[in-house]
Design a protein around this motif. Sequence first.
Motif, PDB file in Angstrom:
ATOM      1  N   MET B  36       0.826  -1.208   0.000  1.00 54.91           N
ATOM      2  CA  MET B  36       0.000   0.000   0.000  1.00 54.91           C
ATOM      3  C   MET B  36       0.864   1.263   0.000  1.00 54.91           C
ATOM      4  N   GLY B  37       2.186   1.073   0.005  1.00 50.98           N
ATOM      5  CA  GLY B  37       3.083   2.226  -0.111  1.00 50.98           C
ATOM      6  C   GLY B  37       3.650   2.719   1.205  1.00 50.98           C
ATOM      7  N   PRO B 126       4.744   7.563   3.573  1.00 50.86           N
ATOM      8  CA  PRO B 126       3.959   7.499   4.808  1.00 50.86           C
ATOM      9  C   PRO B 126       4.386   6.311   5.663  1.00 50.86           C
ATOM     10  N   LEU B 127       4.243   6.506   6.962  1.00 50.99           N
ATOM     11  CA  LEU B 127       4.731   5.523   7.918  1.00 50.99           C
ATOM     12  C   LEU B 127       3.604   4.608   8.384  1.00 50.99           C
ATOM     13  N   ASP B 162      -0.233  12.746  10.250  1.00 49.09           N
ATOM     14  CA  ASP B 162      -1.552  12.553   9.661  1.00 49.09           C
ATOM     15  C   ASP B 162      -1.589  11.397   8.674  1.00 49.09           C
ATOM     16  N   GLY B 163      -0.483  11.107   8.042  1.00 48.34           N
ATOM     17  CA  GLY B 163      -0.495  10.010   7.083  1.00 48.34           C
ATOM     18  C   GLY B 163      -0.213   8.652   7.712  1.00 48.34           C
ATOM     19  N   ALA B 164       0.077   8.613   9.014  1.00 45.66           N
ATOM     20  CA  ALA B 164       0.583   7.370   9.606  1.00 45.66           C
ATOM     21  C   ALA B 164      -0.520   6.348   9.880  1.00 45.66           C
ATOM     22  N   PHE B 165      -0.213   5.104   9.568  1.00 46.17           N
ATOM     23  CA  PHE B 165      -1.108   3.965   9.813  1.00 46.17           C
ATOM     24  C   PHE B 165      -0.608   3.282  11.078  1.00 46.17           C
TER      25      PHE B 165
END
Lengths: 278, 391
Positions: B36-37, B126-127, B162-165
Amino acid sequence: MTPDTRDSRPTLAVWKFASCDGCQLSLLDCEDELLALAGAVRIAHFTEMSRTSLPGPYDISLVEGSITTPDDALRIQEVRASSRHLVTIGACATAGGVQGLRNFAASGEYAGLVYAHPEYLRTLDTSTPISAHVKVDFELHGCPIDRGQLLEVLTAFLAGRRPVVPGHSVCQECKSRGTVCLVVRDATSCLGPVTRSGCGALCPSLGRGCFGCFGPSDSANTASLSRQLAEHGASDLELARLFRTFNANAPEFLHQSVALGAASPGRDRTTSESGAGS
Amino acid sequence: MSTTTPPPSEVSLRRGDVVRLWPEGLDGLIGVLRDMGYDVKGPTVRDGAIVPGRLDGAHDLPVGWRDEQSPGRYAVHWANDELAFSWAVGPGSWKAEFFPAAQVQWHAERHGDTYRFNESVESLRPLAIVGARPCELAALDVLDRVLRDGALPDPRYVARRDGAFVVVVECARPASTCFCSSMGAGPGIEGGFDLALTELSDADGHRYLVRIGSERGALAIARVDHEQGLDVDRAARVIQLDASVVGMTRQLETDGLAELLVRNQENPRWLDVAERCLSCANCTLVCPTCFCSDVHDTTDVTGAVTRNRTWSSCFDLDHSFLHGGPVRASSSSRYRQWMTHKLSTWWDQFDTSGCVGCGRCITWCPVGIDITDEAKAIGRSDRALAVGRSR
Ligand code: SF4
Ligand code: SF4
Ligand code: SF4
Ligand code: SF4
Ligand code: SF4
């Protein structure tokens, strides 16, 4: 090279007293930045680099080494008189260096062990930092100094700003680089919590406890650290030796090594027997 | 063990759903997140400690490792089993990912009489964090209030955060230094994650109960082999969490604590801790919520200027340096600042505690100073002083 009297660049001089030259060499180590620096300052006196020596006064003098002879005690006065800013570099210049161990013993005995004809020597009984002799504008610690910090000090003086050279502990560098603490993990004897940062936590990052090359941090609680390391199994003698290396005469380290039972300065001049300093 | 899960396209999972994952599924999840990148990171064993690192697969996790922690001491040992999350937080925290120890804020080159500025925010992949602990999520929530939700958000923090999963894993084996249950920050977790895992190992096998906390969490799980969540797993989770809470012997009494510290600023107990405190700043730098930093400009010989931000600490003399000298010159005043801020004035500032009870400051203090013990000592001394006053 003929000195150009119309050259408006500030002048830099590098002076050596009792020392190993390692700190001066840090300047030559600044390979990438050295050319730019040489463009910004006129290097007026630096015998490790050039035989040319221009007369003073100098805008910035870097002073390496401690005062160990009567001649040097006079020479440092001349250097001070001809320098606008005087910056001491390294443990020798800032704390008397490893040769400061003579302050705890009879230096004549050392001389007899090392030299065939010690009678030709004319030395002082002590090795003292430059600040014990003349006013110092900035002290850069380390054995040897860190070249990044040296460049920072020079560029700060050139720009007329305060150098960014923190006085806090080596621990902060360990944590910033993600090194796992050796005291907590292995009960290693590490002086990092009481030692000034600057090396980037070099030794802990390689699994060795800090030796204290950069001298005491600006709030060194050496008594508490010693208590803890003793609980981890270090003997008083081991701890006293740890405090008695390059910065043995820095007040906080000196005080702690004496508290741990090492010889006091001057006290044992006649014998080289007792204590970790001998 | 592999199951009759319908192909991913036919599954419709959503937020709030519960599924069961076998260990292979966890490995699959890491692969899916990479696909998923995401730059996938999680707990790894390095240099004798469990610290954040890059994950290529589940084999990079601390599978079979245990930790032992006490004030000023830490060790890991190999237990040779299949458990991947049977340990508590180590010295590194996820703070460093979002708020790095050193960061350039801007750089300016000199062009004649003018300067050209570059203050671009580096764009990173993104992390995804796989294996954060509940207290670590609670800590990020605290940091969010400071660095994201305040009047002056930190653009670099916001971009990364904000981009972190986040895949959180509940704690089955708290360390002796953990006290998250006192702070409402663990060992279980109910929200704020993309996925929450509970590692279970009993007669039914080694498996994970997964709770889905976001739509993208559902999308990720849909792409790996999974089964329906079962009531036996839900029940096993409750029993395991109860045992974690009961096993957590270190506690902090938070009732009235904020007021206690404020009214004891002159308590002689601060001198006692100052005797031991090294002012080394380890506690503040391992703390997942401490956000202090120093900003300084440096120049080079060409006249270019760089503004750097580096971690700092209230144990630094420079931290309170005003014209003429430091305001907090004594180490008692610095320890007092740290503890009062964490447990008291943080509430005034950010409407939350500054401490989540992760215990890092206790384990990683080289002389083992324990914030819970110090709070208790102030409480005892306060009561003694009150008795003295009423006589
Ligand atoms: S290894 Fe030494 S310098 Fe590093 S954090 Fe531990 S005590 Fe401090
Ligand atoms: S104060 Fe200590 S226990 Fe609380 S969050 Fe910070 S490091 Fe963890
Ligand atoms: S406790 Fe100290 S280092 Fe931590 S946020 Fe507060 S002032 Fe900053
Ligand atoms: S403090 Fe709580 S959530 Fe954090 S590692 Fe320990 S048990 Fe887990
Ligand atoms: S409390 Fe411990 S970790 Fe914190 S500054 Fe003092 S000695 Fe260092």
